[in-house]
Enzyme design. Structure first.
Site, PDB file in Angstrom:
ATOM      1  N   LYS A   1       0.363  -1.304  -0.068  1.00  0.00           N
ATOM      2  CA  LYS A   1       0.050   0.340   0.221  1.00  0.00           C
ATOM      3  C   LYS A   1       0.812   1.540   0.360  1.00  0.00           C
ATOM      4  O   LYS A   1      -0.340   1.958  -0.196  1.00  0.00           O
ATOM      5  CB  LYS A   1      -0.978   0.183   0.990  1.00  0.00           C
ATOM      6  CG  LYS A   1      -1.874  -1.328   1.318  1.00  0.00           C
ATOM      7  CD  LYS A   1      -2.837  -0.780   2.671  1.00  0.00           C
ATOM      8  CE  LYS A   1      -3.174  -2.626   3.394  1.00  0.00           C
ATOM      9  NZ  LYS A   1      -3.922  -2.587   4.263  1.00  0.00           N
ATOM     10  N   GLY A   2       2.191   0.859   0.573  1.00  0.00           N
ATOM     11  CA  GLY A   2       3.031   2.693   1.238  1.00  0.00           C
ATOM     12  C   GLY A   2       3.199   3.019  -0.757  1.00  0.00           C
ATOM     13  O   GLY A   2       2.982   5.149  -0.167  1.00  0.00           O
TER      14      GLY A   2
ATOM     15  N   GLU B   1       7.737   2.216  -5.483  1.00  0.00           N
ATOM     16  CA  GLU B   1       7.997   2.155  -4.392  1.00  0.00           C
ATOM     17  C   GLU B   1       8.473   3.321  -4.010  1.00  0.00           C
ATOM     18  O   GLU B   1       8.783   4.369  -3.785  1.00  0.00           O
ATOM     19  CB  GLU B   1       9.341   0.923  -4.102  1.00  0.00           C
ATOM     20  CG  GLU B   1       8.893  -0.940  -4.049  1.00  0.00           C
ATOM     21  CD  GLU B   1       8.388  -0.652  -2.758  1.00  0.00           C
ATOM     22  OE1 GLU B   1       7.233  -0.246  -1.927  1.00  0.00           O
ATOM     23  OE2 GLU B   1       8.320  -1.839  -2.247  1.00  0.00           O
ATOM     24  N   ASP B   2       7.227   3.063  -2.534  1.00  0.00           N
ATOM     25  CA  ASP B   2       7.616   4.234  -0.975  1.00  0.00           C
ATOM     26  C   ASP B   2       9.382   4.090  -0.077  1.00  0.00           C
ATOM     27  O   ASP B   2       9.568   5.170  -0.720  1.00  0.00           O
ATOM     28  CB  ASP B   2       6.450   4.299  -0.369  1.00  0.00           C
ATOM     29  CG  ASP B   2       6.426   3.016   0.450  1.00  0.00           C
ATOM     30  OD1 ASP B   2       6.686   1.906   0.049  1.00  0.00           O
ATOM     31  OD2 ASP B   2       5.867   2.911   1.895  1.00  0.00           O
TER      32      ASP B   2
ATOM     33  N   ASP C   1      14.095  -0.689   2.072  1.00  0.00           N
ATOM     34  CA  ASP C   1      15.000  -1.274   3.386  1.00  0.00           C
ATOM     35  C   ASP C   1      15.915  -2.280   3.164  1.00  0.00           C
ATOM     36  O   ASP C   1      17.401  -2.166   2.875  1.00  0.00           O
ATOM     37  CB  ASP C   1      13.728  -0.635   4.536  1.00  0.00           C
ATOM     38  CG  ASP C   1      14.175  -1.187   5.951  1.00  0.00           C
ATOM     39  OD1 ASP C   1      15.091  -0.680   5.702  1.00  0.00           O
ATOM     40  OD2 ASP C   1      13.558  -0.821   6.570  1.00  0.00           O
TER      41      ASP C   1
ATOM     42  N   LYS D   1      16.435   4.226   2.968  1.00  0.00           N
ATOM     43  CA  LYS D   1      17.442   3.756   3.707  1.00  0.00           C
ATOM     44  C   LYS D   1      18.391   2.504   3.675  1.00  0.00           C
ATOM     45  O   LYS D   1      17.839   1.366   3.799  1.00  0.00           O
ATOM     46  CB  LYS D   1      16.053   2.888   4.790  1.00  0.00           C
ATOM     47  CG  LYS D   1      15.880   3.885   6.492  1.00  0.00           C
ATOM     48  CD  LYS D   1      15.077   2.567   6.853  1.00  0.00           C
ATOM     49  CE  LYS D   1      14.358   3.021   7.798  1.00  0.00           C
ATOM     50  NZ  LYS D   1      13.302   2.799   8.811  1.00  0.00           N
TER      51      LYS D   1
ATOM     52  N   PHE E   1      12.069   4.401  12.118  1.00  0.00           N
ATOM     53  CA  PHE E   1      11.295   4.122  11.804  1.00  0.00           C
ATOM     54  C   PHE E   1      10.448   5.214  11.043  1.00  0.00           C
ATOM     55  O   PHE E   1      10.538   6.089  12.401  1.00  0.00           O
ATOM     56  CB  PHE E   1      10.271   3.068  12.690  1.00  0.00           C
ATOM     57  CG  PHE E   1       9.004   2.568  12.764  1.00  0.00           C
ATOM     58  CD1 PHE E   1       9.106   1.514  11.732  1.00  0.00           C
ATOM     59  CD2 PHE E   1       8.439   2.977  12.479  1.00  0.00           C
ATOM     60  CE1 PHE E   1       7.722   1.230  10.800  1.00  0.00           C
ATOM     61  CE2 PHE E   1       6.243   2.747  11.931  1.00  0.00           C
ATOM     62  CZ  PHE E   1       7.216   1.145  11.539  1.00  0.00           C
ATOM     63  N   VAL E   2      10.129   5.518  10.528  1.00  0.00           N
ATOM     64  CA  VAL E   2       9.277   6.768   9.776  1.00  0.00           C
ATOM     65  C   VAL E   2       8.001   6.075   9.003  1.00  0.00           C
ATOM     66  O   VAL E   2       7.445   5.257   8.527  1.00  0.00           O
ATOM     67  CB  VAL E   2      10.522   7.278   8.772  1.00  0.00           C
ATOM     68  CG1 VAL E   2      11.668   7.863   9.537  1.00  0.00           C
ATOM     69  CG2 VAL E   2      10.547   6.070   7.125  1.00  0.00           C
TER      70      VAL E   2
ATOM     71  N   ARG F   1      -0.714   6.901   6.814  1.00  0.00           N
ATOM     72  CA  ARG F   1      -0.260   6.927   5.821  1.00  0.00           C
ATOM     73  C   ARG F   1      -0.851   8.168   5.486  1.00  0.00           C
ATOM     74  O   ARG F   1       0.087   8.466   3.937  1.00  0.00           O
ATOM     75  CB  ARG F   1      -0.850   5.471   5.195  1.00  0.00           C
ATOM     76  CG  ARG F   1      -0.789   4.522   5.263  1.00  0.00           C
ATOM     77  CD  ARG F   1      -1.103   3.541   4.582  1.00  0.00           C
ATOM     78  NE  ARG F   1      -1.049   2.103   4.887  1.00  0.00           N
ATOM     79  CZ  ARG F   1      -0.171   0.783   4.692  1.00  0.00           C
ATOM     80  NH1 ARG F   1       0.476   1.831   3.990  1.00  0.00           N
ATOM     81  NH2 ARG F   1       0.748   0.243   5.003  1.00  0.00           N
TER      82      ARG F   1
HETATM   83  C1  PRP Z   1       6.733  -1.078   2.725  1.00  0.00           C
HETATM   84  C2  PRP Z   1       7.519  -0.690   1.746  1.00  0.00           C
HETATM   85  C3  PRP Z   1       7.846  -1.656   1.119  1.00  0.00           C
HETATM   86  C4  PRP Z   1       8.963  -2.438   1.695  1.00  0.00           C
HETATM   87  C5  PRP Z   1      10.360  -1.931   1.583  1.00  0.00           C
HETATM   88  O1  PRP Z   1       6.087  -2.066   2.795  1.00  0.00           O
HETATM   89  O2  PRP Z   1       6.086  -0.074   1.792  1.00  0.00           O
HETATM   90  O3  PRP Z   1       7.185  -2.043   0.038  1.00  0.00           O
HETATM   91  O4  PRP Z   1       8.362  -2.821   3.131  1.00  0.00           O
HETATM   92  O5  PRP Z   1      10.872  -3.058   2.877  1.00  0.00           O
HETATM   93  P1  PRP Z   1      12.004  -3.814   2.397  1.00  0.00           P
HETATM   94  O6  PRP Z   1      12.973  -3.540   1.546  1.00  0.00           O
HETATM   95  O7  PRP Z   1      13.031  -3.363   3.854  1.00  0.00           O
HETATM   96  O8  PRP Z   1      11.627  -4.859   2.117  1.00  0.00           O
HETATM   97  P2  PRP Z   1       4.892  -2.853   4.363  1.00  0.00           P
HETATM   98  O9  PRP Z   1       5.889  -4.318   3.282  1.00  0.00           O
HETATM   99  O10 PRP Z   1       5.057  -2.618   5.258  1.00  0.00           O
HETATM  100  O11 PRP Z   1       3.446  -2.626   3.518  1.00  0.00           O
HETATM  101  P3  PRP Z   1       3.027  -2.151   2.465  1.00  0.00           P
HETATM  102  O12 PRP Z   1       3.399  -0.601   1.635  1.00  0.00           O
HETATM  103  O13 PRP Z   1       1.645  -2.419   2.483  1.00  0.00           O
HETATM  104  O14 PRP Z   1       2.833  -1.024   4.344  1.00  0.00           O
END
Ligand code: PRP
Length: 194
Positions: A50-51, A112-113, A116, A144, A165-166, A178
């Protein structure tokens, strides 16, 4: 100074990391780079839910505002999750909803948002790569880089975020925050009370 916070988030935001204007400027720069590379070519943006809900929409409109961009631009979304409601990745990426538009023969740009540990993007590049896109690249608004577990190519990078954590601008804590228009760090009490 922290930008205005809606009543429900009052007292939960420790500090603003990037304001709405800084985010918009960064997206404008990403759009410039993308327009230069996809001039007169069809392009499919695939936002990672969703991000990446907001960055995908804002990036698509920033691209449209520039002259001499892609010949066609379509928008699709794919939904994966690896964090669930936790603040740390489970390390296991789950496909919750696939993209609906064809990938084979198309210029695909994953949006991607945040990146990490890199596992989500690695998983998606492998998944979509198997479908024979003409080209496959990634665009990430927030980088990140401190806990990367895998090296995955990111052709378009926006802003580097601190090792914290952001939330905001698409990023959540337990599905909240969000809709903040800026990126923020939360007060520690939010985690202990959550
Ligand atoms: C978050 C973000 C990326 C992912 C990045 O998604 O939106 O898709 O984590 O992290 P990584 O590089 O450590 O894999 P999340 O799984 O939290 O789902 P969301 O987008 O629905 O919040």
């Amino acid at each position: 100074m922290i930008a205005r916070v809606a009543a429900t988030y009052e007292g939960t935001i420790a500090r603003e990391i990037f304001g709405a204007q800084e985010i918009a400027t960064s997206i404008g720069r990403l759009a410039d780079e993308i327009v230069r590379d996809y001039r007169n070519m069809p392009l499919t943006l695939i936002g990672v839910l969703k991000g990446a809900l907001f960055v995908t929409a804002d990036l698509a409109r920033a691209i449209a505002a520039l002259p001499d961009g892609p010949s066609e631009l379509s928008i699709d979304y794919i939904c994966v999750s690896s964090y669930g409601n936790a603040s740390r990745s489970s390390g296991e990426v789950r496909l919750l909803k696939d993209a609906t538009e064809p990938v084979a023969g198309h210029n695909v740009l994953l949006v991607e948002d945040i990146i990490d540990n890199g596992l989500t993007l690695e998983y998606l590049r492998a998944l979509l790569g198997e479908r024979n896109p003409a080209t496959l690249r990634s665009c990430v608004l927030f980088d990140k880089p401190f806990r990367r577990l895998v090296q995955v190519p990111v052709e378009y990078v926006g802003l580097q975020v601190p090792d914290e954590f952001v939330v905001g601008y698409g990023l959540d804590y337990q599905e909240l925050f969000r809709n903040l228009p800026y990126l923020a760090q939360l007060q520690p009490e939010v985690f202990t009370n959550g």
